[in-house]
Motif scaffolding. Structure first.
Motif, mmCIF file in Angstrom:
data_model
loop_
_atom_site.group_PDB
_atom_site.id
_atom_site.type_symbol
_atom_site.label_atom_id
_atom_site.label_comp_id
_atom_site.label_asym_id
_atom_site.label_seq_id
_atom_site.Cartn_x
_atom_site.Cartn_y
_atom_site.Cartn_z
ATOM 1 N N SER A 263 0.720 -1.198 0.038
ATOM 2 C CA SER A 263 0.465 0.225 -0.044
ATOM 3 C C SER A 263 0.870 0.986 -0.261
ATOM 4 O O SER A 263 0.430 2.601 -0.138
ATOM 5 N N LEU A 264 2.204 0.800 0.857
ATOM 6 C CA LEU A 264 2.713 2.262 0.536
ATOM 7 C C LEU A 264 3.976 1.844 0.728
ATOM 8 O O LEU A 264 5.181 0.646 0.644
ATOM 9 N N ALA A 283 2.340 -0.092 -6.127
ATOM 10 C CA ALA A 283 1.783 0.250 -5.315
ATOM 11 C C ALA A 283 1.012 1.269 -5.211
ATOM 12 O O ALA A 283 0.507 1.959 -6.138
ATOM 13 N N LYS A 284 0.025 1.004 -4.235
ATOM 14 C CA LYS A 284 -0.837 2.345 -4.355
ATOM 15 C C LYS A 284 -0.854 3.521 -3.939
ATOM 16 O O LYS A 284 -0.978 4.077 -4.625
ATOM 17 N N VAL A 285 0.315 3.437 -2.811
ATOM 18 C CA VAL A 285 0.661 5.082 -2.664
ATOM 19 C C VAL A 285 2.485 4.769 -3.247
ATOM 20 O O VAL A 285 3.123 3.769 -2.666
ATOM 21 N N ILE A 286 2.766 5.832 -3.641
ATOM 22 C CA ILE A 286 4.447 6.131 -3.677
ATOM 23 C C ILE A 286 5.077 7.470 -3.467
ATOM 24 O O ILE A 286 4.859 8.278 -4.054
ATOM 25 N N LYS B 221 -0.437 6.109 -14.029
ATOM 26 C CA LYS B 221 -0.600 7.298 -12.973
ATOM 27 C C LYS B 221 -0.174 8.700 -13.007
ATOM 28 O O LYS B 221 0.712 8.703 -13.729
ATOM 29 N N LEU B 241 0.286 11.344 3.817
ATOM 30 C CA LEU B 241 0.338 10.139 3.973
ATOM 31 C C LEU B 241 -1.000 9.553 5.608
ATOM 32 O O LEU B 241 -1.347 8.541 5.475
ATOM 33 N N ALA B 245 -3.749 9.868 2.257
ATOM 34 C CA ALA B 245 -3.910 8.975 1.866
ATOM 35 C C ALA B 245 -4.019 8.047 2.848
ATOM 36 O O ALA B 245 -4.816 6.395 2.218
ATOM 37 N N VAL B 247 -2.057 6.049 4.632
ATOM 38 C CA VAL B 247 -1.312 4.413 4.178
ATOM 39 C C VAL B 247 -0.934 4.380 5.798
ATOM 40 O O VAL B 247 0.070 3.156 5.686
ATOM 41 N N ILE B 248 -0.480 5.145 6.813
ATOM 42 C CA ILE B 248 -0.157 4.787 7.457
ATOM 43 C C ILE B 248 -0.620 5.856 8.158
ATOM 44 O O ILE B 248 -1.771 6.078 8.984
#
Ligand code: FAD
Ligand code: AMP
Lengths: 327, 248
Positions: A263-264, A283-286, B221, B241, B245, B247-248
């Motif tokens: 995901s990251l 990857a979902k988020v880069i 993307k 993030l 997003a 994600v964390i």
């Protein structure tokens, strides 16, 4: 009665892999769509508890094949058991994880069942009562939709992709069977397993922090490791630093390394060569950290910092620890 | 030692993939092809086994005339014999495996080597399929191999570690990168490869098991956002993030 789906659940030392829940829930979801039933299958030694756990994730029945002879993986022995259960239960669709074990097993089972395999699927849909799988080809530079034409169909599902759904709340019936095998069924046998404890492997990690030549020297990689540890993630590397001997080959991400779908993904000091992008672009988020604002990695990054990775990484780690309440 | 290695001819890793006019395969115009990288490791391992134990290495490739380029390359590396299973039509993994298995059976080798996967369709299937079709034991994703008197001890890579596997010859292996450092063909090897004969055979057709319905480019993307230009940007980055997003 509809279609019968079988989810092969991978376990290690009696503990289910995360991808085991993924295949079980996927089997449930497509059993519902196709109007059928979902069965889970666990093979190993002392796996009753694992089987019970799997039973909370949507399958109606779990078959547990339990015995010391199958404590460790044997391609031929496991394949025989999976094919046997599939035949006995009239299974038409098998889901296995596209892990090292799952991919290995799928080929053997395929020949035994005369089944076609759609490998490393990243998507599944039902169209006209049939499963259509989406899978990346050319290391993710393109994707194809494929249909399996044989009566029995096998799909290996890429780990970390089929993550929707949760435990079902209901408990499946567990059927425990003995591993009825002969010595001759064990063509090759695992005699020892060395799994590095601690960080997850890049193919299983939900978060990956990767470093490239921009890290300047192998001794700077602790900065990458510290961020990975703060995030509970895995450590990846570009081929340039693997070839230079700074990092082990099993960390390499890319066309000739591992293909990952976390995901990251945090790319530090990595330029973003096509071969690297091929392994991580799904990857979902880069996030990219690179000194050069024109580095190709920024073309696919969701968030970027144009700066020195050696300075950004320690600050990043501190900030993450603060957020997650460890600092 | 009688050794067989199966090699595939695949688009070079630099290739920018374009979908072809049929909407099901790539546009081959301008694409350079090469020996699939894992197969290169497989060839190297076979040559080392031969150097150690004597015997011969036969390379087999299924595909069109273009595959001769890859067979010449492995000739230049040092294989003794090359067979082209000539079929210009695309085949799925099963179709490839069936054709290879038919020939391999006839050669009754001690060792059969594959790459762990071809870097075109990334199936990672052919080695395992052939092993099962031939009823041979197999070890996939091998990073280390020791063979002594027909007894095999192989190390394979698994997620986050390694497994040691024991078996006996005859057996099938699939090579992971890192198994060895493949040699560069010598100039002499390259020159000699030009005149070596490539045996051609026509494999039997087999019905496909998997059909490609459509091929497309993954949804691209767009470039994202530059959050800042130094370490002070991390506060904002971590906030994004976490909050945007998630994600964390
Ligand atoms: C057949 C083949 C297969 C390949 N397979 C793979 C593969 O699987 N995986 C892979 O990764 N590559 C692969 N490659 C190699 C690929 O082409 C690139 O060479 C490689 O990815 C480059 O690694 P890198 O980004 O670490 O290094 P470089 O391209 O040298 O990039 C380093 C980057 O770091 C930046 N930088 C420098 N200093 C700093 C600093 N202090 N802070 C922040 N940034 C900094 C630079 O601006 C630059 O963008 C393959 C190549 C071939 C031919
Ligand atoms: N057309 C082919 N000709 C010869 N060998 C092949 C061919 N396709 C695949 N192989 C072998 O099978 C391995 C696995 O390929 P795949 O299952 O397609 O990913 C490759 O690394 C090759 O060793």
């Amino acid at each position: 009665m509809g279609t019968t789906l079988l989810a092969f659940a991978e376990q290690h030392d009696g503990k289910l892999k995360r991808n085991a829940y993924e295949v079980a829930r996927a089997a449930r979801a497509y059993a519902d769509e196709l109007g059928g039933t979902a069965i889970g299958l666990v093979i190993g030694h002392n796996v009753r508890e694992a089987a019970a756990q799997l039973g909370g994730h949507g399958v109606e029945t779990v078959v547990a094949i339990d015995g010391p002879s199958v404590a460790s993986y044997s391609t031929t022995a496991y394949a025989k058991l999976v094919a046997r259960i599939a035949k006995e239960k009239g299974v038409e669709v098998l889901f296995l994880p596209a892990s090292t074990l799952g991919k290995d097993l799928a080929t053997r089972v395929a020949v035994k069942l005369g089944a076609g395999v759609a490998a490393d699927c990243t998507g599944l849909k039902v169209e006209g009562g049939e499963l259509i799988a989406t899978r990346p080809v050319y290391a993710g530079k393109a994707v194809v939709d494929v249909k399996v034409l044989t009566p029995v169909k096998i799909f290996t599902l890429r780990p970390n992709v089929f993550t929707s759904g949760t435990g079902s709340g209901t408990q499946a019936r567990v059927e425990v069977l003995a591993a009825d095998l002969d010595e001759s069924d064990f063509g090759a046998r695992v005699i020892d397993t060395q799994v590095a404890s601690g960080r997850p492997d890049v193919t299983e990690a939900d978060i990956i922090v990767s470093g490239g030549r921009g890290l300047k020297a192998p001794e700077n990689f602790h900065l990458v490791e510290e961020l990975a540890d703060a995030l509970g993630g895995g450590v990846g590397a570009s081929r340039a630093v693997v070839d230079a001997g700074w990092r082990p080959h099993d960390e390499q991400v890319g066309q000739t390394g591992k293909t990952v779908s976390p995901s990251l993904y945090v790319a530090c000091g990595i330029s973003g060569a096509v071969q690297h992008l091929a392994g991580m672009s799904s990857a979902k988020v880069i996030v990219a950290i690179n000194k050069d604002k024109d580095a190709p990695i920024f073309q696919i990054a969701d968030y970027g910092i144009v700066g020195d990775a050696l300075e950004v990484l320690p600050a990043f780690t501190r900030e993450v620890k603060k957020l997650l309440g460890e600092g | 030692m009688n050794i067989v290695v199966c090699v595939n001819h695949v688009p070079d890793t630099e290739t920018k993939v374009k979908v072809g006019p049929d909407g099901k395969s790539i546009d081959k115009a301008g694409v350079n092809y090469m020996l699939s990288p894992y197969d290169e490791s497989a060839v190297e391992e076979c040559l080392r086994l031969k150097e150690k134990n004597g015997g011969q290495v036969t390379a087999i490739s299924l595909g069109g005339d273009a595959n001769k380029e890859t067979l010449r390359k492995v000739y230049a590396m040092g294989v003794d014999k090359a067979i082209l299973l000539k079929d210009e039509a695309p085949r799925d993994s099963y179709g490839v495996a069936k054709a290879l298995a038919d020939v391999i059976k006839e050669l009754s080798p001690d060792v059969v080597f594959f790459g762990k996967q071809s870097i075109d369709y990334d199936d990672a299937q052919v080695g395992g399929l052939v092993a099962e079709m031939l009823g041979l034991p197999s070890v996939s994703v091998v990073v280390k191999l020791e063979i002594d008197n027909g007894n095999v001890r192989a190390q394979r890579e698994i997620e986050g570690g390694h497994e040691t596997v024991e078996t006996r010859l005859p057996a099938v292996f699939t090579a992971q990168k890192g198994l060895n450092e493949p040699r560069y063909p010598s100039l002499r090897g390259i020159m000699q490869a030009k005149s070596k004969a490539i045996e051609e055979r026509v494999p039997e057709p087999v019905p496909p098991q998997v059909e490609v319905v459509a091929m497309r480019k993954p949804t691209a993307k767009g470039a994202g956002r530059i959050v800042g230009t130094d370490a002070s940007a991390v506060t904002e980055l971590v906030r994004l993030l976490h909050e945007e997003a998630k994600v964390i």
